[in-house]
Scaffold this active site. Structure first.
Site, PDB file in Angstrom:
ATOM      1  N   CYS A  53      38.956   5.869 -60.829  1.00 16.50           N
ATOM      2  CA  CYS A  53      40.024   6.364 -59.892  1.00 16.50           C
ATOM      3  C   CYS A  53      40.423   7.875 -60.422  1.00 16.50           C
ATOM      4  O   CYS A  53      41.166   7.816 -61.332  1.00 16.50           O
ATOM      5  CB  CYS A  53      41.047   5.626 -59.416  1.00 16.50           C
ATOM      6  SG  CYS A  53      42.028   6.117 -58.064  1.00 16.50           S
TER       7      CYS A  53
ATOM      8  N   ASP B 177      54.166 -11.469 -58.837  1.00 19.13           N
ATOM      9  CA  ASP B 177      52.808 -11.775 -58.776  1.00 19.13           C
ATOM     10  C   ASP B 177      52.504 -13.169 -58.409  1.00 19.13           C
ATOM     11  O   ASP B 177      51.615 -13.422 -57.306  1.00 19.13           O
ATOM     12  CB  ASP B 177      52.196 -11.389 -60.053  1.00 19.13           C
ATOM     13  CG  ASP B 177      50.614 -11.641 -59.952  1.00 19.13           C
ATOM     14  OD1 ASP B 177      49.968 -11.457 -58.918  1.00 19.13           O
ATOM     15  OD2 ASP B 177      50.029 -12.209 -60.840  1.00 19.13           O
TER      16      ASP B 177
ATOM     17  N   CYS C 130      37.042  10.228 -50.822  1.00 19.12           N
ATOM     18  CA  CYS C 130      36.458   9.452 -51.898  1.00 19.12           C
ATOM     19  C   CYS C 130      35.959   8.197 -52.147  1.00 19.12           C
ATOM     20  O   CYS C 130      36.709   7.357 -51.011  1.00 19.12           O
ATOM     21  CB  CYS C 130      37.805   9.499 -53.099  1.00 19.12           C
ATOM     22  SG  CYS C 130      37.319   8.851 -54.688  1.00 19.12           S
TER      23      CYS C 130
ATOM     24  N   CYS D 104      35.689   4.386 -56.446  1.00 13.47           N
ATOM     25  CA  CYS D 104      35.750   2.833 -56.697  1.00 13.47           C
ATOM     26  C   CYS D 104      34.492   2.072 -55.936  1.00 13.47           C
ATOM     27  O   CYS D 104      33.916   0.973 -56.506  1.00 13.47           O
ATOM     28  CB  CYS D 104      37.126   2.306 -56.326  1.00 13.47           C
ATOM     29  SG  CYS D 104      37.742   2.727 -54.619  1.00 13.47           S
TER      30      CYS D 104
ATOM     31  N   CYS E  90      34.423 -10.394 -56.858  1.00 13.54           N
ATOM     32  CA  CYS E  90      35.051  -9.435 -57.616  1.00 13.54           C
ATOM     33  C   CYS E  90      34.944  -9.912 -58.899  1.00 13.54           C
ATOM     34  O   CYS E  90      35.087 -11.274 -59.190  1.00 13.54           O
ATOM     35  CB  CYS E  90      36.516  -9.526 -57.270  1.00 13.54           C
ATOM     36  SG  CYS E  90      37.663  -8.580 -58.444  1.00 13.54           S
TER      37      CYS E  90
ATOM     38  N   CYS F 285      43.571   8.665 -50.599  1.00 16.74           N
ATOM     39  CA  CYS F 285      42.187   8.455 -50.912  1.00 16.74           C
ATOM     40  C   CYS F 285      41.136   9.398 -50.267  1.00 16.74           C
ATOM     41  O   CYS F 285      40.114   9.706 -50.995  1.00 16.74           O
ATOM     42  CB  CYS F 285      41.425   7.072 -50.295  1.00 16.74           C
ATOM     43  SG  CYS F 285      42.113   5.808 -51.688  1.00 16.74           S
TER      44      CYS F 285
HETATM   45 FE1  SF4 Z   1      40.774   5.734 -53.506  1.00 10.25          FE
HETATM   46 FE2  SF4 Z   1      40.879   5.931 -56.218  1.00 10.25          FE
HETATM   47 FE3  SF4 Z   1      39.124   4.385 -54.754  1.00 10.25          FE
HETATM   48 FE4  SF4 Z   1      38.995   7.166 -54.689  1.00 10.25          FE
HETATM   49  S1  SF4 Z   1      38.476   5.864 -56.488  1.00 10.25           S
HETATM   50  S2  SF4 Z   1      38.606   6.119 -53.107  1.00 10.25           S
HETATM   51  S3  SF4 Z   1      41.165   7.759 -54.878  1.00 10.25           S
HETATM   52  S4  SF4 Z   1      41.136   4.133 -54.798  1.00 10.25           S
END
Ligand code: SF4
Length: 381
Positions: free
Chosen positions: A247, A134, A191, A194, A214, A188
């Protein structure tokens, strides 16, 4: 031992020492990341916490001249606490994001990587290595993606099929030319959960993050938090992981494999009022071992004041008045005034007006004025 035997030996040993997932990547330049970082720099999306130049962050041979491969590791952490402490009126609690619940992962991963490093060097005396977690220059996520640990989600987290995105990442750059693993397919699809859930729109163009917007970044700054973000942090006093919590890949993920990462509830979800006047010694004893203490106590105290304001916690008014009147740090006095305004009792407003007569710091006076504007809103409602 040849490199393919060593590769297998590393995989076996990693399991033995409690590494949950390990993959191999080439040490080629991270070209698309380099372009993305340049764009982010131009757009002003960086947090300022980044280490090293863009070249150092994307060209492994700048960190190890003979770099041929990178070994990427992941350790899973829990997403739920066993007991849920009641958020009682007299004892409001804040919350650290999940990645800062247990013992500082930098230490835990560093210890595993150091063991792995010794294991490799014993079997391959010509090995050259550079261990990172990190805080190193290299992007842990870009390495993990290339090493097939997980795919990079639109929330900018690495999402593993086994543990979701609740994983800590670290790596070893080496001069040993291991056969690389294959990156995973993007998972993803269409979707956008997020992106939709992010309260500030910090996730831009799927997979890009405006770090300045953020909330995780905002909880770690030391100055006044811009007002537009204060009510949005809710109870978070360190980090913000809503983009991970929503997510679908994390829905049933709650891995308790490592005792070091088990949360102590009074640390992971601490009572807010006692944090306002915690001494340096107490702070170190209570929070010194978690990743979220890396910026010291001031940002956490500032965020605790904001969280109490967000909660309109009338039981904390006396304590916050005392902080506003006596704390030597302008950021804390000013945020206390804002918080009192949010709580909005007559006593709170009277205390702000009183303290304003003595206050010498212009920014604190400005915060006091902001605090009093809540009264105007209440009166005109
Ligand atoms: Fe991708 Fe998870 Fe965001 Fe959906 S919630 S767009 S699966 S990172």
């Amino acid at each position: 031992m040849n490199t393919s035997q060593l590769r297998q030996a590393i995989l076996d040993y990693s399991e033995e020492i409690g590494i949950d997932k390990l993959g191999f990547a080439s040490a080629d330049v991270f070209e698309s990341l380099k372009q993305r970082l340049k764009r982010q720099q131009e757009l002003g999306y960086q947090s300022g916490f980044e280490k090293g130049s863009i070249e150092e962050r994307t060209e492994p041979d700048r960190l190890l001249p003979e770099a041929k491969s990178i070994i990427s590791i992941a350790l899973a952490y829990p997403s739920r606490t066993k007991d849920r402490p009641a958020n009682k009126k007299e004892e409001r609690r804040g919350v650290f994001c999940r990645a800062s619940w247990g013992r500082d992962y930098h230490e835990v991963l560093k210890a595993k990587l150091t063991d792995l490093d010794a294991f490799i060097r014993e079997r391959f005396p010509d090995a050259e290595t550079n261990v990172m977690v990190d805080t190193g220059e290299l992007s842990d996520r870009a390495v993990a993606e290339r090493a097939g640990i997980g795919f990079s989600g639109k929330n900018t987290s690495i999402i593993t099929p086994e543990f979701g995105s609740y994983v800590y990442l670290g790596e070893i750059i080496t001069n040993i030319p291991f056969v690389p693993d294959t990156p995973l397919e993007d998972g993803c699809g269409s979707c956008t959960k997020c992106l939709d859930a992010c309260p500030t729109g910090a996730l831009v163009q799927g997979g890009q993050l405006d770090a300045q917007k953020c909330l995780a970044f905002q909880t770690q700054t030391k100055d006044f938090m811009p007002e537009e973000y204060r009510s949005k942090i809710g109870h978070f006093i360190y980090g913000f992981d809503t983009c991970q919590a929503v997510c679908p890949y994390n829905k049933h993920m709650d891995v308790h494999k490592h005792p070091e990462f088990e949360p102590d509830l009074d640390v992971a979800k601490p009572k807010l009022k006692p944090m306002l006047r915690i001494s340096n010694r107490e702070f170190k004893e209570t929070f010194g071992h978690v990743a979220g203490s890396w910026r010291g106590k001031k940002p956490l105290q500032r965020n605790a004041l904001i969280a109490l304001g967000n909660d309109r916690d009338t039981a904390s008014v006396d304590e916050i008045i005392s902080v506003m009147s006596n704390d030597p740090r302008p950021v804390i006095r000013g945020t206390a005034a804002w918080s009192l305004g949010k709580i909005g009792t007559e006593e709170a407003y009277a205390a702000i007006k009183d303290a304003m007569k003595q206050e010498q710091d212009d920014q604190v006076v400005e915060e006091m004025e902001k605090g009093l504007t809540f009264q105007e809103v209440t009166l005109t409602d």
